[in-house]
Write an enzyme that holds these catalytic residues in place. Structure first.
Site, PDB file in Angstrom:
ATOM      1  N   LYS A  80      -0.253  -4.541  55.187  1.00  0.00           N
ATOM      2  CA  LYS A  80      -0.010  -5.904  54.544  1.00  0.00           C
ATOM      3  C   LYS A  80       1.454  -6.340  55.026  1.00  0.00           C
ATOM      4  O   LYS A  80       1.528  -7.520  55.495  1.00  0.00           O
ATOM      5  CB  LYS A  80      -0.067  -5.687  53.133  1.00  0.00           C
ATOM      6  CG  LYS A  80      -1.308  -5.304  52.484  1.00  0.00           C
ATOM      7  CD  LYS A  80      -1.306  -5.531  50.861  1.00  0.00           C
ATOM      8  CE  LYS A  80      -0.492  -4.531  50.408  1.00  0.00           C
ATOM      9  NZ  LYS A  80      -1.170  -2.977  50.537  1.00  0.00           N
ATOM     10  N   ARG A 128      -1.173  -6.926  41.740  1.00  0.00           N
ATOM     11  CA  ARG A 128      -1.692  -5.461  41.711  1.00  0.00           C
ATOM     12  C   ARG A 128      -2.503  -5.237  40.636  1.00  0.00           C
ATOM     13  O   ARG A 128      -3.123  -4.157  40.410  1.00  0.00           O
ATOM     14  CB  ARG A 128      -0.485  -4.434  41.974  1.00  0.00           C
ATOM     15  CG  ARG A 128      -0.455  -3.800  43.274  1.00  0.00           C
ATOM     16  CD  ARG A 128       0.784  -3.140  43.391  1.00  0.00           C
ATOM     17  NE  ARG A 128       0.940  -2.139  44.424  1.00  0.00           N
ATOM     18  CZ  ARG A 128       1.538  -2.212  45.475  1.00  0.00           C
ATOM     19  NH1 ARG A 128       2.365  -3.443  45.681  1.00  0.00           N
ATOM     20  NH2 ARG A 128       1.653  -1.358  46.468  1.00  0.00           N
ATOM     21  N   ARG A 146      -0.929   7.076  44.823  1.00  0.00           N
ATOM     22  CA  ARG A 146      -0.850   5.446  44.955  1.00  0.00           C
ATOM     23  C   ARG A 146      -2.252   4.961  45.349  1.00  0.00           C
ATOM     24  O   ARG A 146      -2.382   3.873  44.781  1.00  0.00           O
ATOM     25  CB  ARG A 146       0.279   5.215  46.137  1.00  0.00           C
ATOM     26  CG  ARG A 146       1.647   5.140  45.614  1.00  0.00           C
ATOM     27  CD  ARG A 146       2.332   5.337  46.856  1.00  0.00           C
ATOM     28  NE  ARG A 146       2.800   4.319  47.655  1.00  0.00           N
ATOM     29  CZ  ARG A 146       3.033   4.451  48.872  1.00  0.00           C
ATOM     30  NH1 ARG A 146       3.345   5.554  49.410  1.00  0.00           N
ATOM     31  NH2 ARG A 146       3.269   3.505  49.716  1.00  0.00           N
TER      32      ARG A 146
HETATM   33  P1  AMP Z   1       4.474  -1.580  48.429  1.00  0.00           P
HETATM   34  O1  AMP Z   1       5.825  -1.658  49.225  1.00  0.00           O
HETATM   35  O2  AMP Z   1       3.943  -2.663  48.196  1.00  0.00           O
HETATM   36  O3  AMP Z   1       3.784  -0.396  48.813  1.00  0.00           O
HETATM   37  O4  AMP Z   1       5.191  -1.016  46.886  1.00  0.00           O
HETATM   38  C1  AMP Z   1       5.783   0.101  46.812  1.00  0.00           C
HETATM   39  C2  AMP Z   1       5.834   0.453  45.385  1.00  0.00           C
HETATM   40  O5  AMP Z   1       6.574  -0.526  44.858  1.00  0.00           O
HETATM   41  C3  AMP Z   1       4.319   0.622  44.542  1.00  0.00           C
HETATM   42  O6  AMP Z   1       3.864   1.958  44.998  1.00  0.00           O
HETATM   43  C4  AMP Z   1       4.714   0.277  43.177  1.00  0.00           C
HETATM   44  O7  AMP Z   1       5.476   1.709  42.579  1.00  0.00           O
HETATM   45  C5  AMP Z   1       5.781  -0.618  43.324  1.00  0.00           C
HETATM   46  N1  AMP Z   1       5.170  -1.816  43.517  1.00  0.00           N
HETATM   47  C6  AMP Z   1       5.301  -3.027  44.347  1.00  0.00           C
HETATM   48  N2  AMP Z   1       4.486  -4.171  43.898  1.00  0.00           N
HETATM   49  C7  AMP Z   1       3.935  -3.963  42.739  1.00  0.00           C
HETATM   50  C8  AMP Z   1       3.374  -4.777  41.931  1.00  0.00           C
HETATM   51  N3  AMP Z   1       2.831  -5.916  42.204  1.00  0.00           N
HETATM   52  N4  AMP Z   1       3.118  -4.131  40.464  1.00  0.00           N
HETATM   53  C9  AMP Z   1       3.419  -2.676  40.274  1.00  0.00           C
HETATM   54  N5  AMP Z   1       4.069  -2.114  41.230  1.00  0.00           N
HETATM   55  C10 AMP Z   1       4.625  -2.416  42.104  1.00  0.00           C
END
Ligand code: AMP
Length: 193
Positions: A14, A89, A146
């Site tokens: 993404k 999410r 995750r």
């Molecule tokens: P990402 O970079 O999108 O993989 O996000 C890394 C981490 O940030 C995730 O594993 C969550 O702990 C947190 N996170 C990011 N976006 C969200 C969201 N929309 N809702 C809840 N937690 C989030």
């Protein structure tokens, strides 16, 4: 406006694809993961709280990420559109996003969902962990947690957007360029409508 939710499990590509798409379509990239990592780097209280959950592979509370997105939408009123990456999410986040956009007189154009096999995701995430140093990408247990969070809380959003006739699955396997061409073609087609 052109408002795209770029959807898919961790490791689906993404972030990489968003960075390429925003250039072509003149959109603003909003990644809640990036926003949270900036808070951590700045050492804010919010960042420190979020870090504990992120390091464990858990989602941070809805109110935190919804607040961040609300602020970004307010800061970018002149935008031609947005790519939402890693947000929403949960169902609650999706409902909040619809409401925030409605207040601006706009709505989600479509959800593009990158589809990648689970073992490929684990491989990509651990690989990224070696290169980027991201703590949550370095530990296989956290990586798998995750993916479990994704299945339990996030995957339902497929139905949420399907019911609104906005869901489009995209094959997320292959080279970055191949996947990019697929996404770009879907967005260009949506723009014509
Ligand atoms: P990402 O970079 O999108 O993989 O996000 C890394 C981490 O940030 C995730 O594993 C969550 O702990 C947190 N996170 C990011 N976006 C969200 C969201 N929309 N809702 C809840 N937690 C989030």
């Amino acid at each position: 406006m052109l408002n795209i939710v770029l959807f898919g499990p961790p490791g689906a590509g993404k972030g990489t694809q968003s960075k390429k798409l925003v250039e072509e379509f003149k959109l603003i990239h909003l990644s809640t993961g990036d926003l949270l990592r900036s808070e951590i780097q700045a050492g804010t209280e919010l960042g420190m709280e979020a870090k504990k959950l992120m390091d464990a592979g858990k989602l941070v509370p809805d109110a935190v990420v919804i607040g961040m997105i609300r602020q970004k939408l307010q800061d970018n009123k002149q935008a031609e559109g947005f790519i939402f990456d890693g947000f929403p999410r949960t169902q609650k986040q999706a409902e909040a996003l619809d409401e925030l956009l409605e207040n601006e007189g706009t709505s989600i154009t479509m959800m593009l969902a990158l589809e990648v096999e689970e073992e490929e995701l684990v491989k990509r995430l651990l690989e990224r962990g070696k290169e980027s140093g991201r703590a949550d990408d370095q530990n296989e247990e956290v990586v798998r947690e995750r993916l479990v969070e994704y299945e339990n809380k996030t995957a339902v959003l497929r139905n949420y957007y399907q019911q609104q006739d906005k869901f489009q699955g995209v094959n997320g396997q292959g080279s970055i360029e191949e996947v990019y061409q697929r996404l770009s073609a879907s967005i260009a087609a949506a723009k014509q409508d």
